[in-house]
Design a protein around this motif. Structure first.
Motif, PDB file in Angstrom:
ATOM      1  N   ARG A  64     -19.268  70.025 -34.856  1.00 38.42           N
ATOM      2  CA  ARG A  64     -18.692  69.639 -33.579  1.00 38.42           C
ATOM      3  C   ARG A  64     -19.764  68.989 -32.704  1.00 38.42           C
ATOM      4  O   ARG A  64     -20.883  69.521 -32.608  1.00 38.42           O
ATOM      5  N   PRO A  65     -19.446  67.870 -32.076  1.00 35.53           N
ATOM      6  CA  PRO A  65     -20.440  67.237 -31.194  1.00 35.53           C
ATOM      7  C   PRO A  65     -20.680  68.099 -29.967  1.00 35.53           C
ATOM      8  O   PRO A  65     -19.763  68.737 -29.451  1.00 35.53           O
ATOM      9  N   THR A  66     -21.924  68.127 -29.495  1.00 33.68           N
ATOM     10  CA  THR A  66     -22.249  68.870 -28.280  1.00 33.68           C
ATOM     11  C   THR A  66     -21.916  68.017 -27.058  1.00 33.68           C
ATOM     12  O   THR A  66     -21.753  66.789 -27.162  1.00 33.68           O
ATOM     13  N   VAL A  67     -21.824  68.642 -25.913  1.00 35.80           N
ATOM     14  CA  VAL A  67     -21.568  67.912 -24.673  1.00 35.80           C
ATOM     15  C   VAL A  67     -22.697  66.917 -24.417  1.00 35.80           C
ATOM     16  O   VAL A  67     -22.466  65.791 -23.967  1.00 35.80           O
ATOM     17  N   ARG A  68     -23.922  67.323 -24.731  1.00 35.50           N
ATOM     18  CA  ARG A  68     -25.065  66.429 -24.534  1.00 35.50           C
ATOM     19  C   ARG A  68     -24.940  65.178 -25.401  1.00 35.50           C
ATOM     20  O   ARG A  68     -25.236  64.067 -24.942  1.00 35.50           O
ATOM     21  N   GLU A  69     -24.483  65.328 -26.639  1.00 29.25           N
ATOM     22  CA  GLU A  69     -24.323  64.169 -27.530  1.00 29.25           C
ATOM     23  C   GLU A  69     -23.206  63.256 -27.040  1.00 29.25           C
ATOM     24  O   GLU A  69     -23.316  62.026 -27.144  1.00 29.25           O
ATOM     25  N   ILE A  70     -22.136  63.844 -26.508  1.00 31.08           N
ATOM     26  CA  ILE A  70     -21.058  63.026 -25.944  1.00 31.08           C
ATOM     27  C   ILE A  70     -21.582  62.215 -24.758  1.00 31.08           C
ATOM     28  O   ILE A  70     -21.313  61.019 -24.625  1.00 31.08           O
ATOM     29  N   HIS A  71     -22.378  62.862 -23.889  1.00 29.99           N
ATOM     30  CA  HIS A  71     -22.946  62.163 -22.733  1.00 29.99           C
ATOM     31  C   HIS A  71     -23.895  61.051 -23.181  1.00 29.99           C
ATOM     32  O   HIS A  71     -23.941  59.977 -22.565  1.00 29.99           O
ATOM     33  N   GLU A  72     -24.654  61.304 -24.242  1.00 28.31           N
ATOM     34  CA  GLU A  72     -25.576  60.283 -24.741  1.00 28.31           C
ATOM     35  C   GLU A  72     -24.804  59.063 -25.233  1.00 28.31           C
ATOM     36  O   GLU A  72     -25.197  57.922 -24.987  1.00 28.31           O
ATOM     37  N   LEU A  73     -23.681  59.292 -25.927  1.00 27.69           N
ATOM     38  CA  LEU A  73     -22.861  58.177 -26.392  1.00 27.69           C
ATOM     39  C   LEU A  73     -22.225  57.444 -25.211  1.00 27.69           C
ATOM     40  O   LEU A  73     -22.151  56.208 -25.207  1.00 27.69           O
ATOM     41  N   GLU A  74     -21.777  58.185 -24.207  1.00 31.35           N
ATOM     42  CA  GLU A  74     -21.226  57.550 -23.009  1.00 31.35           C
ATOM     43  C   GLU A  74     -22.261  56.667 -22.332  1.00 31.35           C
ATOM     44  O   GLU A  74     -21.972  55.537 -21.923  1.00 31.35           O
ATOM     45  N   ASP A  75     -23.492  57.184 -22.224  1.00 30.71           N
ATOM     46  CA  ASP A  75     -24.565  56.395 -21.614  1.00 30.71           C
ATOM     47  C   ASP A  75     -24.848  55.139 -22.426  1.00 30.71           C
ATOM     48  O   ASP A  75     -25.099  54.059 -21.872  1.00 30.71           O
ATOM     49  N   ALA A  76     -24.826  55.278 -23.755  1.00 28.93           N
ATOM     50  CA  ALA A  76     -25.077  54.124 -24.628  1.00 28.93           C
ATOM     51  C   ALA A  76     -24.000  53.056 -24.420  1.00 28.93           C
ATOM     52  O   ALA A  76     -24.285  51.855 -24.432  1.00 28.93           O
ATOM     53  N   CYS A  77     -22.752  53.481 -24.217  1.00 30.58           N
ATOM     54  CA  CYS A  77     -21.660  52.533 -23.992  1.00 30.58           C
ATOM     55  C   CYS A  77     -21.802  51.838 -22.633  1.00 30.58           C
ATOM     56  O   CYS A  77     -21.587  50.628 -22.523  1.00 30.58           O
ATOM     57  N   VAL A  78     -22.150  52.607 -21.607  1.00 30.96           N
ATOM     58  CA  VAL A  78     -22.358  52.016 -20.274  1.00 30.96           C
ATOM     59  C   VAL A  78     -23.502  51.010 -20.320  1.00 30.96           C
ATOM     60  O   VAL A  78     -23.418  49.902 -19.756  1.00 30.96           O
ATOM     61  N   HIS A  79     -24.591  51.407 -21.003  1.00 31.83           N
ATOM     62  CA  HIS A  79     -25.736  50.506 -21.131  1.00 31.83           C
ATOM     63  C   HIS A  79     -25.348  49.242 -21.886  1.00 31.83           C
ATOM     64  O   HIS A  79     -25.773  48.139 -21.531  1.00 31.83           O
ATOM     65  N   ALA A  80     -24.526  49.382 -22.914  1.00 32.74           N
ATOM     66  CA  ALA A  80     -24.073  48.220 -23.685  1.00 32.74           C
ATOM     67  C   ALA A  80     -23.273  47.267 -22.798  1.00 32.74           C
ATOM     68  O   ALA A  80     -23.417  46.038 -22.908  1.00 32.74           O
ATOM     69  N   CYS A  81     -22.449  47.807 -21.915  1.00 29.48           N
ATOM     70  CA  CYS A  81     -21.687  46.963 -20.994  1.00 29.48           C
ATOM     71  C   CYS A  81     -22.617  46.169 -20.083  1.00 29.48           C
ATOM     72  O   CYS A  81     -22.401  44.980 -19.821  1.00 29.48           O
ATOM     73  N   THR A  82     -23.674  46.835 -19.598  1.00 30.43           N
ATOM     74  CA  THR A  82     -24.649  46.166 -18.730  1.00 30.43           C
ATOM     75  C   THR A  82     -25.348  45.040 -19.475  1.00 30.43           C
ATOM     76  O   THR A  82     -25.512  43.926 -18.953  1.00 30.43           O
ATOM     77  N   LEU A  83     -25.769  45.318 -20.712  1.00 28.26           N
ATOM     78  CA  LEU A  83     -26.412  44.286 -21.529  1.00 28.26           C
ATOM     79  C   LEU A  83     -25.457  43.138 -21.822  1.00 28.26           C
ATOM     80  O   LEU A  83     -25.843  41.965 -21.802  1.00 28.26           O
ATOM     81  N   ASP A  84     -24.206  43.466 -22.090  1.00 24.35           N
ATOM     82  CA  ASP A  84     -23.222  42.439 -22.419  1.00 24.35           C
ATOM     83  C   ASP A  84     -23.009  41.493 -21.249  1.00 24.35           C
ATOM     84  O   ASP A  84     -22.909  40.277 -21.421  1.00 24.35           O
ATOM     85  N   ARG A  85     -22.962  42.043 -20.031  1.00 23.17           N
ATOM     86  CA  ARG A  85     -22.807  41.184 -18.852  1.00 23.17           C
ATOM     87  C   ARG A  85     -24.009  40.271 -18.682  1.00 23.17           C
ATOM     88  O   ARG A  85     -23.872  39.125 -18.255  1.00 23.17           O
ATOM     89  N   ARG A  86     -25.189  40.788 -19.055  1.00 24.42           N
ATOM     90  CA  ARG A  86     -26.391  39.961 -18.950  1.00 24.42           C
ATOM     91  C   ARG A  86     -26.384  38.846 -19.997  1.00 24.42           C
ATOM     92  O   ARG A  86     -26.791  37.716 -19.727  1.00 24.42           O
ATOM     93  N   GLN A  87     -25.887  39.152 -21.195  1.00 26.50           N
ATOM     94  CA  GLN A  87     -25.838  38.161 -22.272  1.00 26.50           C
ATOM     95  C   GLN A  87     -24.727  37.135 -22.066  1.00 26.50           C
ATOM     96  O   GLN A  87     -24.766  36.056 -22.628  1.00 26.50           O
ATOM     97  N   HIS A  88     -23.732  37.501 -21.257  1.00 24.59           N
ATOM     98  CA  HIS A  88     -22.605  36.599 -21.000  1.00 24.59           C
ATOM     99  C   HIS A  88     -22.426  36.420 -19.496  1.00 24.59           C
ATOM    100  O   HIS A  88     -21.436  36.885 -18.920  1.00 24.59           O
ATOM    101  N   PRO A  89     -23.380  35.752 -18.843  1.00 18.89           N
ATOM    102  CA  PRO A  89     -23.314  35.604 -17.378  1.00 18.89           C
ATOM    103  C   PRO A  89     -22.094  34.821 -16.914  1.00 18.89           C
ATOM    104  O   PRO A  89     -21.713  34.907 -15.753  1.00 18.89           O
ATOM    105  N   GLU A  90     -21.465  34.077 -17.835  1.00 16.36           N
ATOM    106  CA  GLU A  90     -20.276  33.317 -17.438  1.00 16.36           C
ATOM    107  C   GLU A  90     -19.116  34.241 -17.070  1.00 16.36           C
ATOM    108  O   GLU A  90     -18.144  33.815 -16.432  1.00 16.36           O
ATOM    109  N   LEU A  91     -19.225  35.537 -17.455  1.00 13.22           N
ATOM    110  CA  LEU A  91     -18.179  36.488 -17.111  1.00 13.22           C
ATOM    111  C   LEU A  91     -18.305  36.963 -15.670  1.00 13.22           C
ATOM    112  O   LEU A  91     -17.386  37.580 -15.129  1.00 13.22           O
ATOM    113  N   LEU A  92     -19.451  36.718 -15.059  1.00 14.00           N
ATOM    114  CA  LEU A  92     -19.672  37.143 -13.676  1.00 14.00           C
ATOM    115  C   LEU A  92     -19.344  35.998 -12.732  1.00 14.00           C
ATOM    116  O   LEU A  92     -19.529  34.816 -13.051  1.00 14.00           O
TER     117      LEU A  92
END
Length: 215
Positions: A64-92
């Motif tokens: 079973r995943p721990t709460v900490r591992e779930i939070h780490e994956l959530e953070d990774a997804c949020v960070h990916a969104c930030t990087l994606d906006r930087r790589q695709h500035p035309e979306l802003l």
């Protein structure tokens, strides 16, 4: 091909719906990252998808995943969104001109200035996460902060120009995915030690470890 992808996605969602809440949350995060990475070609989500895939692969063994591992994956997804906006500035709607610098400080630095800038990154990360961190700053604390701590300690010992340039290049590459608000802070030109005015008591009180101006 798209039809096959939608069919696989429907089967995955059907299977995931029978999981416990924590496992379902893990599956949802991984599925979102996988869709963006593979169906939409958004490479910024590769790290989040791989982390989710690694965690999901353990479910078959009853883990079973721990709460900490779930939070780490959530953070990774949020960070990916930030990087994606930087790589695709035309979306802003607005984008800062690539020709402008986000810092007015000179890019010409010696060892003292390089050490201070790296420590400043570390202090900024620690402070942001202590107050109200984001997915990106928490990811930086996990993956970037240990290197910053080590580099700052190494820079306490006098080094050659080649050694300083190597550390500066590593710093520039390692901080780029995380320190998005001040991208050119690490765009530096290394020089020999700069003669500086003496650090007065008042300077130490108001500027801390910041190197004083050149003489």
């Amino acid at each position: 091909m798209a039809r096959s992808g939608h069919s696989l996605r429907a089967r995955f969602l059907s299977s995931a719906s029978g999981l416990a809440r924590r496992e379902r949350k893990l599956a949802d995060h991984w599925e979102n990252a996988a869709v963006l990475r593979y169906l939409h070609g958004r490479d910024a989500f590769a790290g989040a998808e791989e982390l989710g895939n690694r965690l999901i692969s353990h479910l078959a063994g009853g883990w079973r995943p721990t709460v900490r591992e779930i939070h780490e994956l959530e953070d990774a997804c949020v960070h990916a969104c930030t990087l994606d906006r930087r790589q695709h500035p035309e979306l802003l709607r607005t984008a800062r001109s690539s020709g402008s610098r986000s810092t007015t400080r000179s890019p010409i630095v010696d060892q003292a200035e390089l050490r201070w800038r790296i420590r400043r990154d570390l202090t900024r990360l620690t402070l942001e996460n202590a107050l109200a961190g984001t997915g990106t700053t928490r990811e930086a604390e996990r993956h970037l902060a240990p290197w910053l701590t080590h580099a700052a300690a190494v820079l306490d010992t006098p080094m050659s120009i080649d050694g300083l340039e190597d550390i500066a290049a590593q710093w520039r590459g390692r901080r780029a995915p995380y320190m998005l608000a001040n991208l050119d802070w690490a765009d530096v030109i290394i020089v020999e030690a700069i003669p500086r005015v003496r650090r007065s008591w008042w300077w130490k009180l108001t500027h801390g470890e910041e190197p004083p101006p050149a003489r």
